[in-house]
Design an enzyme around this catalytic site. Structure first.
Site, PDB file in Angstrom:
ATOM      1  N   HIS A  17      -9.367   1.768   4.762  1.00 40.86           N
ATOM      2  CA  HIS A  17      -8.016   1.619   5.784  1.00 40.86           C
ATOM      3  C   HIS A  17      -8.511   2.451   6.951  1.00 40.86           C
ATOM      4  CE1 HIS A  17      -3.726   3.360   6.537  1.00 40.86           C
ATOM      5  NE2 HIS A  17      -3.790   1.774   5.762  1.00 40.86           N
TER       6      HIS A  17
ATOM      7  N   SER B 277       3.446  -2.404  10.461  1.00 40.66           N
ATOM      8  CA  SER B 277       5.036  -1.691  11.032  1.00 40.66           C
ATOM      9  C   SER B 277       5.356  -3.279  10.412  1.00 40.66           C
ATOM     10  CB  SER B 277       5.364  -1.801  11.993  1.00 40.66           C
ATOM     11  OG  SER B 277       4.876  -0.369  12.536  1.00 40.66           O
TER      12      SER B 277
ATOM     13  N   ASN C   7       0.493  -1.065   0.250  1.00 39.09           N
ATOM     14  CA  ASN C   7       0.019   0.354   0.347  1.00 39.09           C
ATOM     15  C   ASN C   7       0.965   1.225   0.058  1.00 39.09           C
ATOM     16  OD1 ASN C   7      -1.897   2.298   0.123  1.00 39.09           O
ATOM     17  ND2 ASN C   7      -2.142   0.851   2.916  1.00 39.09           N
ATOM     18  N   TRP C   8       0.920   1.967  -1.718  1.00 37.25           N
ATOM     19  CA  TRP C   8       2.069   3.064  -1.644  1.00 37.25           C
ATOM     20  C   TRP C   8       1.409   4.172  -0.548  1.00 37.25           C
ATOM     21  CZ3 TRP C   8       3.875   2.799  -7.246  1.00 37.25           C
ATOM     22  CH2 TRP C   8       4.110   1.844  -7.163  1.00 37.25           C
ATOM     23  N   LYS C   9      -0.079   4.155   0.125  1.00 41.50           N
ATOM     24  CA  LYS C   9      -1.026   5.660  -0.090  1.00 41.50           C
ATOM     25  C   LYS C   9      -0.224   6.788  -0.544  1.00 41.50           C
ATOM     26  CE  LYS C   9      -0.517   3.199   5.050  1.00 41.50           C
ATOM     27  NZ  LYS C   9       0.318   3.678   6.050  1.00 41.50           N
TER      28      LYS C   9
ATOM     29  N   GLU D 112      -6.660   5.263   8.060  1.00 40.90           N
ATOM     30  CA  GLU D 112      -6.251   6.281   7.310  1.00 40.90           C
ATOM     31  C   GLU D 112      -7.845   7.249   6.247  1.00 40.90           C
ATOM     32  OE1 GLU D 112      -2.557   5.199   5.674  1.00 40.90           O
ATOM     33  OE2 GLU D 112      -1.782   5.092   7.228  1.00 40.90           O
TER      34      GLU D 112
ATOM     35  N   GLY E 288       2.773   2.414  11.122  1.00 44.11           N
ATOM     36  CA  GLY E 288       3.332   3.441  10.722  1.00 44.11           C
ATOM     37  C   GLY E 288       4.359   4.105  12.222  1.00 44.11           C
TER      38      GLY E 288
ATOM     39  N   GLU F  64      -5.290  -5.067  10.559  1.00 42.28           N
ATOM     40  CA  GLU F  64      -4.233  -3.363  11.137  1.00 42.28           C
ATOM     41  C   GLU F  64      -4.342  -3.080  12.361  1.00 42.28           C
ATOM     42  OE1 GLU F  64      -2.133  -2.493   7.182  1.00 42.28           O
ATOM     43  OE2 GLU F  64      -4.350  -1.406   7.359  1.00 42.28           O
TER      44      GLU F  64
HETATM   45  P1  PGA Z   1       2.942   0.505   7.767  1.00 39.38           P
HETATM   46  O1  PGA Z   1       1.438   0.793   7.271  1.00 39.38           O
HETATM   47  O2  PGA Z   1       3.077  -0.855   7.037  1.00 39.38           O
HETATM   48  O3  PGA Z   1       3.673   2.067   6.857  1.00 39.38           O
HETATM   49  O4  PGA Z   1       2.718   0.220   9.119  1.00 39.38           O
HETATM   50  C1  PGA Z   1       0.733  -0.162   6.602  1.00 39.38           C
HETATM   51  C2  PGA Z   1      -0.678   0.275   5.991  1.00 39.38           C
HETATM   52  O5  PGA Z   1      -1.218   1.240   6.806  1.00 39.38           O
HETATM   53  O6  PGA Z   1      -2.049  -1.111   5.085  1.00 39.38           O
END
Ligand code: PGA
Length: 263
Positions: free
Chosen positions: A105, A221, A13-15, A107, A181, A175
């Site tokens: 997600h 992470s 997931n590149w965001k 976010e 993150g 998640e």
């Molecule tokens: P991360 O993000 O690997 O940077 O913790 C995971 C995600 O949000 O899908």
């Protein structure tokens, strides 16, 4: 009943990172790195989830160079088309050969106030367009303290799957929000416990057979140093990787988790 093994799925997931030019560089480097390392395409499914504006470019590259990566988007609209400024229809994603679309997600839930019901509507929209939704669920640090690890993700998944046809092709990603993150991943045992409960939700909503074939990913992470420990767990079928998916060598090492020492 004999059940076909679930193909492990490592999804990047590149965001909101990498424009379409940088996307080309990353996909090419990832492809070469995996080839150089002798990675056997098909043993692990590799998915890339770039921003919308990169999708056409990455689709063309994957197609032209016959790269064995699945393409996915990071979100979709609940609507088909019309006066919805800024929204992207599942129909458009299907036209770009997207196989997957991430929905729910944390976010999106946090910054765009997406409710469980909206995420359910997005799951329906994905299935209508022949896309496989990667349905993200997870508890915040406060949820963890108040309710424990599984209550919130289980509740989120129950709503997201409401009314989907039995046997629907989906992927679930557990998640924990506190792990995203943060550098502080869940333990493999924590991930296993919640993923097993999520599989039970899939069984209750979509049937036992769907539950057996559904890939359930851990995310938060994930890196090359910890992926193998998650993949040893029986109900963890892959990973949704954020930060580490932006670095070709590191993401390739995650894809090649079976080769890591001690596995
Ligand atoms: P991360 O993000 O690997 O940077 O913790 C995971 C995600 O949000 O899908």
């Amino acid at each position: 009943m004999a059940v076909a093994a679930r193909t492990p799925f490592i999804a990047g997931n590149w965001k909101m990172n990498l424009d379409h030019l940088r996307a080309v560089a990353l996909v090419q480097k990832l492809n070469w790195t995996l080839k150089d390392a002798g990675h056997e395409a098909g043993s692990v499914e590799v998915g890339v989830f770039p921003p919308f504006t990169d999708l056409r470019t990455v689709q063309t590259l994957i197609d032209a160079d016959k790269i064995a990566f699945a393409l996915g988007a990071q979100d979709l609209s609940v609507h088909e088309s019309g006066a919805y400024t800024g929204e992207v229809s599942g129909a458009f994603l299907a036209k770009l050969d997207c196989t997957y679309v991430i929905i729910g997600h944390s976010e999106r839930r946090q910054y765009h106030h997406e409710s469980d019901e909206t995420i359910g509507a997005k799951a329906h929209a994905a299935i209508r367009h022949g896309l496989v939704p990667v349905i993200c669920v997870g508890e915040t640090a406060e949820d963890l303290e108040t309710f424990g690890a599984s209550a919130v993700p289980v509740g989120q998944l129950e709503v997201a799957l409401e009314g989907l046809p039995a046997g629907s092709d989906i992927v679930v990603a557990y998640e924990p929000v506190w792990a995203i993150g943060s550098g502080q991943a869940a333990t493999p045992e924590q991930a296993q416990e919640v993923c097993a409960k999520l599989r039970a939700v899939v069984a209750a909503k979509l049937g036992a057979e769907a539950a057996e074939k559904t890939r359930i990913l851990y995310g938060g992470s994930v890196k090359s140093a910890n992926i193998a420990s998650f993949m040893r767990e029986p109900d963890v079928d892959g990973a949704l990787v954020g930060g580490a998916s932006l670095v070709a060598d590191e993401f390739a090492a995650i894809v090649r988790y079976q080769k890591h020492v001690g596995v």
